[in-house]
Design a protein around this motif. Structure first.
Motif, short mmCIF file in Angstrom:
data_model
loop_
_atom_site.label_atom_id
_atom_site.label_comp_id
_atom_site.label_asym_id
_atom_site.label_seq_id
_atom_site.Cartn_x
_atom_site.Cartn_y
_atom_site.Cartn_z
N LYS A 174 1.92 11.40 -1.83
CA LYS A 174 2.31 10.52 -2.92
C LYS A 174 3.61 9.79 -2.65
O LYS A 174 3.85 8.69 -3.15
N THR A 175 4.46 10.38 -1.84
CA THR A 175 5.75 9.76 -1.55
C THR A 175 5.61 8.46 -0.76
O THR A 175 6.56 7.68 -0.68
N TRP A 176 4.45 8.25 -0.16
CA TRP A 176 4.22 7.03 0.62
C TRP A 176 3.95 5.82 -0.28
O TRP A 176 4.07 4.70 0.18
N PHE A 177 3.55 6.05 -1.51
CA PHE A 177 3.11 4.95 -2.36
C PHE A 177 4.29 4.31 -3.08
O PHE A 177 5.23 5.01 -3.51
N PRO A 178 4.27 2.99 -3.22
CA PRO A 178 5.35 2.30 -3.94
C PRO A 178 5.45 2.82 -5.38
O PRO A 178 4.46 3.15 -6.01
N LYS A 179 6.66 2.84 -5.90
CA LYS A 179 6.90 3.38 -7.24
C LYS A 179 6.78 2.34 -8.34
O LYS A 179 6.63 2.67 -9.51
#
Length: 267
Positions: free
Chosen positions: A234-239
């Protein structure tokens, strides 16, 4: 024999894929010319001698151009159009554009305030589409709604059968949705990476085989990202938000008088 031509003009993202794969090919008593043959439809139609013929293709910004071209040869055709609530239609088309490598924001896709978006307000003017059908075709168009297809698909398809005079065995149809939208995280990742890769837009590639090879390359990259994204942490996805909900609501409110009017007229 007086041949009747039925022309399904879309719109895009209004259940066209379901109709083109699950309904139209299975209609009885009518010859179906599928969307993959639409490019050559005006050359193929004179060679078809069935009493009823159904042609299908979905349009959005090409709508007026294609209606004029088709009606020049078949002004007596019976047009079929499917509409979808404006904000829902905008979101679905925006997702399609992002999936295809456009890194633009929703505001850059449709800008109600300044009308500077890729899609203009006139592209969302459904009354304009209906006026064009009534202007260029002698027959009254069949106006349908995507929301009815979702809620009561059998009743929706029955209207097409009544309009065309075709029959259908309902048991032959897979009524499950054919297209499932990609999840928002995957689309946000594609949008971010597309901005880095800077895909060339398909409309800018005209020559073959260069155009074919470019589209093949772009599709491999895009779909690799979409499918592989399920494996990414999930940390790879833009916030950031994919679409600001206020922008969707602004679009809904702007076109709601037209939408309500159209729904009331046809129900």
């Amino acid at each position: 024999m007086s041949q009747k031509i039925y022309f399904h003009v879309g719109l895009s993202k209004t259940g066209s894929t379901f109709l083109q794969h699950q309904v139209f090919p299975k209609l009885q008593g009518i010859y179906y010319l599928p969307t993959v043959k639409y490019r050559h439809a005006l050359k193929l139609l004179p060679k078809i001698h069935d009493e009823r013929v159904l042609v299908s293709r979905e349009f959005d910004q090409q709508f007026e151009q294609e209606v004029k071209k088709f009606s020049a040869q078949y002004p007596q055709a019976y047009p079929i159009i499917v509409l979808r609530e404006h904000s829902s239609w905008a979101v679905s088309n925006y997702k399609r554009f992002v999936k295809n490598g456009h890194s633009i924001s929703f505001k850059e896709f449709i800008d109600i305030e300044r009308d500077k978006g890729l899609f203009k307000k006139r592209d969302f003017d459904y009354e304009r589409y209906i006026d064009l059908l009534e202007q260029y075709f002698a027959q009254k168009p069949l106006i349908l709604f995507y929301e009815d297809l979702q809620k009561e698909p059998v009743k929706f398809v029955r209207k097409i059968m009544d309009y065309t005079g075709a029959e259908l065995s309902y048991s032959d149809v897979n009524w499950n949705p054919r297209h499932v939208s990609y999840d928002i995280d995957s689309l946000k990742l594609v949008r971010k990476l597309s901005d880095k890769i800077q895909f060339q837009k398909k409309l800018e590639v005209h020559t073959k085989p260069r155009g074919f090879l470019y589209n093949l390359y772009a599709n491999i990259v895009r779909y690799s990202i979409l499918y592989a994204s399920k494996l990414f942490p999930k940390t790879w996805f833009p916030k950031e938000e994919f679409i600001n909900p206020a922008e969707i609501e602004e679009l809904r409110q702007y076109f709601s008088p037209q939408w309500d009017s159209l729904r009331n007229k046809t129900h």
